[in-house]
Design a protein around this motif. Structure first.
Motif, PDB file in Angstrom:
ATOM      1  N   SER A 550       0.942  -1.103   0.016  1.00  0.00           N
ATOM      2  CA  SER A 550       0.458   0.194  -0.320  1.00  0.00           C
ATOM      3  C   SER A 550       0.753   1.199   0.216  1.00  0.00           C
ATOM      4  O   SER A 550       1.028   2.278  -0.718  1.00  0.00           O
ATOM      5  N   ILE A 551       1.603   1.081   0.916  1.00  0.00           N
ATOM      6  CA  ILE A 551       2.149   2.381   0.548  1.00  0.00           C
ATOM      7  C   ILE A 551       3.529   2.625  -0.562  1.00  0.00           C
ATOM      8  O   ILE A 551       3.651   3.565  -0.907  1.00  0.00           O
ATOM      9  N   ILE A 552       3.644   1.437  -0.723  1.00  0.00           N
ATOM     10  CA  ILE A 552       4.797   1.825  -1.735  1.00  0.00           C
ATOM     11  C   ILE A 552       4.208   2.272  -2.957  1.00  0.00           C
ATOM     12  O   ILE A 552       4.343   3.136  -4.198  1.00  0.00           O
ATOM     13  N   LEU A 553       2.908   1.716  -3.870  1.00  0.00           N
ATOM     14  CA  LEU A 553       1.872   2.237  -4.806  1.00  0.00           C
ATOM     15  C   LEU A 553       1.899   3.493  -4.324  1.00  0.00           C
ATOM     16  O   LEU A 553       1.649   4.147  -5.151  1.00  0.00           O
ATOM     17  N   GLY A 554       0.696   4.029  -3.198  1.00  0.00           N
ATOM     18  CA  GLY A 554       0.788   5.528  -2.431  1.00  0.00           C
ATOM     19  C   GLY A 554       1.609   6.461  -3.347  1.00  0.00           C
ATOM     20  O   GLY A 554       1.623   7.488  -3.926  1.00  0.00           O
ATOM     21  N   ILE A 555       3.389   6.385  -2.692  1.00  0.00           N
ATOM     22  CA  ILE A 555       4.297   6.269  -3.493  1.00  0.00           C
ATOM     23  C   ILE A 555       4.580   6.751  -4.770  1.00  0.00           C
ATOM     24  O   ILE A 555       4.744   7.723  -5.148  1.00  0.00           O
ATOM     25  N   LEU A 556       4.329   5.915  -5.430  1.00  0.00           N
ATOM     26  CA  LEU A 556       4.089   5.804  -6.726  1.00  0.00           C
ATOM     27  C   LEU A 556       3.254   7.052  -7.850  1.00  0.00           C
ATOM     28  O   LEU A 556       3.961   7.200  -8.838  1.00  0.00           O
ATOM     29  N   VAL A 557       2.101   6.525  -7.237  1.00  0.00           N
ATOM     30  CA  VAL A 557       1.070   7.004  -7.231  1.00  0.00           C
ATOM     31  C   VAL A 557       1.204   8.740  -7.941  1.00  0.00           C
ATOM     32  O   VAL A 557       1.439   9.978  -8.575  1.00  0.00           O
ATOM     33  N   GLU A 586       0.472  -8.380 -12.142  1.00  0.00           N
ATOM     34  CA  GLU A 586       0.548  -9.970 -10.673  1.00  0.00           C
ATOM     35  C   GLU A 586       0.312  -9.177 -10.069  1.00  0.00           C
ATOM     36  O   GLU A 586      -0.931 -10.458  -8.450  1.00  0.00           O
ATOM     37  N   LEU A 587       0.230  -8.243  -9.329  1.00  0.00           N
ATOM     38  CA  LEU A 587       0.162  -7.890  -7.681  1.00  0.00           C
ATOM     39  C   LEU A 587      -1.780  -7.946  -7.556  1.00  0.00           C
ATOM     40  O   LEU A 587      -2.512  -8.196  -7.136  1.00  0.00           O
ATOM     41  N   TRP A 588      -2.415  -7.391  -9.083  1.00  0.00           N
ATOM     42  CA  TRP A 588      -3.607  -7.377  -9.000  1.00  0.00           C
ATOM     43  C   TRP A 588      -4.295  -8.717  -8.595  1.00  0.00           C
ATOM     44  O   TRP A 588      -4.970  -9.232  -8.544  1.00  0.00           O
ATOM     45  N   ARG A 589      -4.179  -9.981  -9.456  1.00  0.00           N
ATOM     46  CA  ARG A 589      -4.254 -11.030  -9.624  1.00  0.00           C
ATOM     47  C   ARG A 589      -4.560 -11.509  -8.863  1.00  0.00           C
ATOM     48  O   ARG A 589      -4.814 -12.126  -7.387  1.00  0.00           O
ATOM     49  N   GLU A 636     -14.905  -0.526   0.975  1.00  0.00           N
ATOM     50  CA  GLU A 636     -13.747  -1.477   0.538  1.00  0.00           C
ATOM     51  C   GLU A 636     -12.469  -0.414  -0.542  1.00  0.00           C
ATOM     52  O   GLU A 636     -11.503  -1.334  -0.728  1.00  0.00           O
ATOM     53  N   ILE A 637     -12.304   0.791  -1.347  1.00  0.00           N
ATOM     54  CA  ILE A 637     -11.978   1.039  -1.882  1.00  0.00           C
ATOM     55  C   ILE A 637     -10.077   0.920  -1.138  1.00  0.00           C
ATOM     56  O   ILE A 637      -8.968  -0.023  -1.540  1.00  0.00           O
ATOM     57  N   SER A 638     -10.410   1.337  -0.311  1.00  0.00           N
ATOM     58  CA  SER A 638      -9.285   2.022   0.622  1.00  0.00           C
ATOM     59  C   SER A 638      -8.828   1.135   1.420  1.00  0.00           C
ATOM     60  O   SER A 638      -7.370   0.394   1.920  1.00  0.00           O
ATOM     61  N   GLU A 639      -9.930   0.051   1.841  1.00  0.00           N
ATOM     62  CA  GLU A 639      -9.028  -1.807   2.592  1.00  0.00           C
ATOM     63  C   GLU A 639      -7.846  -2.179   1.670  1.00  0.00           C
ATOM     64  O   GLU A 639      -8.237  -3.387   1.947  1.00  0.00           O
ATOM     65  N   ASN A 640      -7.953  -2.644  -0.246  1.00  0.00           N
ATOM     66  CA  ASN A 640      -6.943  -3.488  -0.831  1.00  0.00           C
ATOM     67  C   ASN A 640      -5.877  -1.924  -1.870  1.00  0.00           C
ATOM     68  O   ASN A 640      -6.584  -1.436  -1.587  1.00  0.00           O
ATOM     69  N   ALA A 643      -7.212   0.137  -6.338  1.00  0.00           N
ATOM     70  CA  ALA A 643      -7.591   1.845  -6.772  1.00  0.00           C
ATOM     71  C   ALA A 643      -6.188   2.376  -7.125  1.00  0.00           C
ATOM     72  O   ALA A 643      -5.658   3.241  -7.690  1.00  0.00           O
ATOM     73  N   LYS A 644      -5.119   1.493  -6.342  1.00  0.00           N
ATOM     74  CA  LYS A 644      -3.661   2.401  -6.525  1.00  0.00           C
ATOM     75  C   LYS A 644      -3.261   1.926  -7.796  1.00  0.00           C
ATOM     76  O   LYS A 644      -2.981   2.505  -8.226  1.00  0.00           O
ATOM     77  N   ILE A 645      -2.935   0.621  -8.078  1.00  0.00           N
ATOM     78  CA  ILE A 645      -3.111  -0.039  -8.908  1.00  0.00           C
ATOM     79  C   ILE A 645      -3.478   0.574 -10.072  1.00  0.00           C
ATOM     80  O   ILE A 645      -2.923   0.735 -10.947  1.00  0.00           O
ATOM     81  N   TYR A 646      -4.672   0.727 -10.290  1.00  0.00           N
ATOM     82  CA  TYR A 646      -5.424   1.543 -11.620  1.00  0.00           C
ATOM     83  C   TYR A 646      -5.374   2.718 -11.229  1.00  0.00           C
ATOM     84  O   TYR A 646      -4.855   3.296 -12.514  1.00  0.00           O
ATOM     85  N   SER A 647      -4.602   3.617 -10.067  1.00  0.00           N
ATOM     86  CA  SER A 647      -4.242   4.909 -10.575  1.00  0.00           C
ATOM     87  C   SER A 647      -2.772   5.171 -10.934  1.00  0.00           C
ATOM     88  O   SER A 647      -2.770   5.612 -11.999  1.00  0.00           O
TER      89      SER A 647
END
Length: 830
Positions: A550-557, A586-589, A636-640, A643-647
């Motif tokens: 979560s934190i790494i994807l958030g930083i990348l976004v 892969e992370l999404w799956r 549910e958006i904030s619990e997985n 949404a970050k992968i989509y962004s």
């Protein structure tokens, strides 16, 4: 006369005892015989058979229990004799001479029978009969002191409200001092052998707290012996336990204020009538008292009702008194080791108190004191810590313990996000100083990593995050120097994350610091990109540590707002030449698998109505909620991490992504329409909530139905697209398979031609008839290749080669013009 007591006679003796006790109400002459009979229970018990202990156990336990009931006899002599008899159970000596055919019972037999008979409970209840009889009361307490060594007896005593009864007697007149001593010993045994909460609850009445306070004050002001000081400290520990119980009337009784004043009166030179005339020595007991008082302050800081008292009685300046460099041999008459222990304890308590008294904290210039103290901690001063206390752990020969607790104080106040506190820190150059301390700790960690150094680094990173968040100027102060420190932390060896020392926490703090101190500042972002920081983040993401997603994807976004970032993400390659897009898919799956989202074996959509709903989401019942509360689909958006992968993929674009397989494109089709599916989920929840309350009007119902159909059509369209992708891939695989098969066929055919040519060669070289046949075939071929029209003036050349009667032609020099003819003939003969 024999000084032994057979078990079989105890039942008869107790009957005689009861008769004598009844007679005593009329004739005091029975007192002496009664005491003599009681003494028999103090004699060693003897058994005739090994099984007698079990056979007579019921009778013996009842007999010993009867001793407790005899406490009702209004005779001081009888009562004292009963207590002496009970005490003798614990001081039993084996008899030197035995009765014939008898043997002594086991050493603990009487004690076990006293437990089973409930003697301890009876003795506690008998205290009510001894209100003004000090001698008898002291003997009962002595007996209970011995009995309370057993958990069984302690539980029996608690049934009789022993804790509250004993506490109420603490201040009875007793020149010997035994009353307080024995009562406190019994209370300690009750705390150790029964439920601590139950004992505290019994002591939490106003009367008990008053009694405990008065006994403590009396020992504090008038107790000069070593024994008195120890007893005073024991009572203070019990008071500390009471301070942790919100139901205890510590404030109402004035005990809380007294303890606060005692904790600060040596540091704050303000006269207070509560401690007028009190003088503490520098003995070990007074040193322990000081630590216990600091401990009480820590517990009181958790009670909102005590905050006002902490503020009014100068707790803040008293604790800040210790925030200064240590000196040798110590302050006043404390030794260097004692002062260091008090100092660390005070700073540890300050971390709990400071957030409650922010105004006092600022008025005492605490930030300045702490920053100066931290500067001393990394200086080259000659001081070396003793490290011989709980708070001094890891601080021997250094100042890490002082640094550790000072940073905890700063963390506790900065966590409040109070603008005044944070501005005061930054105005004094805290960011630059914290970076210096961070480099100092990081260099120390290279020598030897331990939990304290890791905690120091983590706390500094937290402080920097809190100070720099939402402030561009502070981020610029952090930029170059801070990024240089963050890069090695992000490159941490993954094996260390499970070391248990705190590397995991340090990495989280480093990532949080990156998000707060670098993202949003283009100077810092560009420098981070130059240091290949995005590659490091993707390397970290590729480790597939779920708690870091979560934190790494958030930083990348967030980083993708910088136009230079996407090229770095697209350029990155992981193991086996993996691309960032492939990693994200892969992370999404993996996330959908854990959420229980329905997919077929090829990863296609199964449920057209709810394509991305998790199993928990489908089980959730419809609950009408106010507009201000987010629905389950939104929560549910904030619990997985979907949404970050989509962004992130939106930033990269869904076209021309490298390194993707057909399976990836199937998943990518779902990701690309994530927001459409999520909107459909929200509308579905809205429809369900409306139907729970009322029926929409026809136009609204038709509109809702149309919206629902649009969402389903999107699901079908994506499913169709996924099928086309799979079919295209299948067709491509068939074409590739056909090409491969054709290539294999050509290879096999070529091998057959070579093998056949070799066989022909072997035949010609080993069979003369075959050679002649080949010769004839050659001549026919040559003849057939000639033109039928003869050249009138042209010379006719013979095609025969001399010496061809041999199977292998002789090596001879061939002119340049004849080479071609020789090669042609050789080919046919092969």
């Amino acid at each position: 006369t024999q000084n032994k007591q057979p078990l079989k006679d105890l039942a008869q003796i107790i009957e005689i005892l009861n008769l004598c006790a009844e007679k005593m109400n009329k004739q005091e002459a029975f007192t002496e015989p009664l005491c003599e009979l009681i003494k028999l229970f103090g004699l060693p018990f003897q058994k005739k058979k090994v099984s007698d202990e079990i056979s007579y156990s019921v009778a013996v336990s009842k007999s010993i229990a009867q001793l407790g009931y005899l406490m009702r006899v209004p005779s001081s002599q009888v009562r004292i004799q009963i207590c002496k008899c009970v005490v003798s159970f614990y001081n039993m000596e084996l008899p030197r001479k035995l009765l014939s055919d008898y043997q002594p019972t086991s050493a603990n037999y009487k004690i076990q029978m006293a437990e089973s008979g409930g003697l301890a409970e009876t003795l506690v209840l008998s205290l009510a009969l001894l209100e003004n009889q000090l001698t008898e009361k002291l003997w009962v307490l002595k007996a209970l002191q011995h009995l309370s060594s057993s958990g069984v007896n302690c539980r029996l005593m608690m049934k009789a409200q022993a804790a509250s009864r004993l506490c109420l007697y603490l201040n009875d007149v007793d020149p010997s001092g035994q009353l307080v001593f024995r009562s406190s010993e019994i209370l300690w045994n009750l705390l150790e052998n029964t439920s601590k909460e139950e004992v505290v609850n019994q002591l939490s009445s106003l009367e008990c707290v008053y009694a405990l306070k008065e006994a403590f004050v009396d020992l504090l002001m008038h107790g000069f012996r070593h024994y008195d000081r120890q007893l005073r400290n024991d009572l203070l520990v019990i008071a500390t336990l009471l301070a942790q119980n919100p139901a205890a009337p510590m404030i109402e009784s004035g005990f809380t204020k007294l303890l606060i004043v005692l904790a600060t009166f040596t540091e704050v030179k303000i006269p207070n009538p509560l401690v007028k005339g009190l003088k503490l020595t520098y003995s070990y007991e007074d040193f322990e008292l000081k630590k216990l008082l600091f401990n009480v302050i820590g517990f009181l800081s958790k009670d909102p009702c005590a905050v006002q008292l902490l503020s009014e009685n100068d707790v803040m300046p008293a604790l800040l008194y210790y925030v200064k460099p240590n000196q040798k041999p110590g302050f006043h008459d404390w030794s260097a080791a004692q002062y260091e222990e008090l100092q660390l304890h005070a700073i540890a308590i300050l971390a709990s108190v400071a957030p409650l008294l922010v105004d006092k904290y600022l008025s005492c210039q605490a930030n300045t004191l702490l920053l100066v103290f931290l500067e001393w901690c990394i200086g080259q001063d000659s001081f070396f810590g003793q490290g011989n206390s709980f708070h001094g752990r890891g601080g021997r020969g250094n100042k890490l313990a002082q640094m550790r607790y000072s940073l905890r104080v700063l963390r506790s106040v900065v966590s409040l996000h109070d603008d005044a506190v944070n501005l005061n820190l930054c105005d004094q150059g805290a960011i630059s100083q914290l970076l210096d301390i961070l480099k100092y700790a990081a260099n120390k960690s290279k020598e030897k990593e331990d939990a304290i150094l890791l905690e120091i680094q983590a706390n500094i990173l937290f402080l920097l995050s809190a100070l720099c968040e939402n402030d561009l100027h502070r981020k610029e102060l952090f930029s170059y120097e801070g990024v240089d420190i963050l890069i090695p932390l992000i490159q941490m060896d993954p094996k260390k994350l499970h070391s248990g020392l705190g590397h995991n926490c340090l990495l989280f703090c480093a990532l949080d610091c990156l998000w707060s101190c670098v993202v949003g500042c283009y100077i810092a972002e560009d420098y981070f990109l130059e240091k290949q920081g995005i590659f490091l983040l993707l390397d970290l993401l590729a480790l597939k540590q779920k708690n870091l997603y979560s934190i790494i994807l958030g930083i990348l976004v967030e980083f993708c707002d910088n136009p230079k970032t996407t090229s770095h993400i697209s350029t990155w390659r992981g193991e086996k030449d993996q691309t960032a897009a492939n990693l994200l898919i892969e992370l999404w799956r993996q996330e959908e698998l854990e959420l229980g989202v329905k997919r077929d074996q090829y990863g296609r959509i199964v449920d057209m109505k709810r394509p991305i709903a998790s199993s928990l989401q489908k089980q959730q019942e419809v609950i009408p909620m106010p507009a201000s509360c987010p629905s389950f689909a939104i929560m549910e958006i904030s619990e997985n991490i979907r949404a970050k992968i989509y962004s992130l993929l939106c930033k990269l674009g869904f076209e021309n992504l490298p390194g993707l397989s057909a399976k990836d494109f199937v998943t990518l089709a779902i990701i690309e329409h994530y927001i459409d599916f999520k909107v459909g989920e929200v509308w579905r929840e809205l429809c369900a909530e409306l139907k729970e309350e009322f029926r929409p009007v026809t136009p609204d119902e038709e509109a809702l139905k149309f919206i629902s159909e649009v969402s389903e059509d999107t699901g079908r369209m994506v499913a169709t697209l996924q099928t086309e992708v799979l079919e295209s891939q299948h067709h491509k695989e068939i074409q590739e398979e056909e090409k491969t098969y054709t290539k294999i066929q050509a290879i096999h055919k070529q091998r057959e031609i070579i093998n056949k040519s070799w066989e022909n060669f072997l035949t010609r070289t080993s069979n003369y008839e075959a050679l002649k046949k080949a010769k004839r075939l050659q001549e026919k071929s040559v003849e057939a290749s000639r033109s039928k029209l003869k050249t009138q003036n042209g010379a006719v050349h013979s095609t025969d080669i001399k010496g061809l009667s041999t199977t292998v032609s002789k090596p001879q020099r061939i002119s340049g013009g004849g080479i071609a003819s020789w090669l042609l003939v050789s080919y046919f003969y092969m």
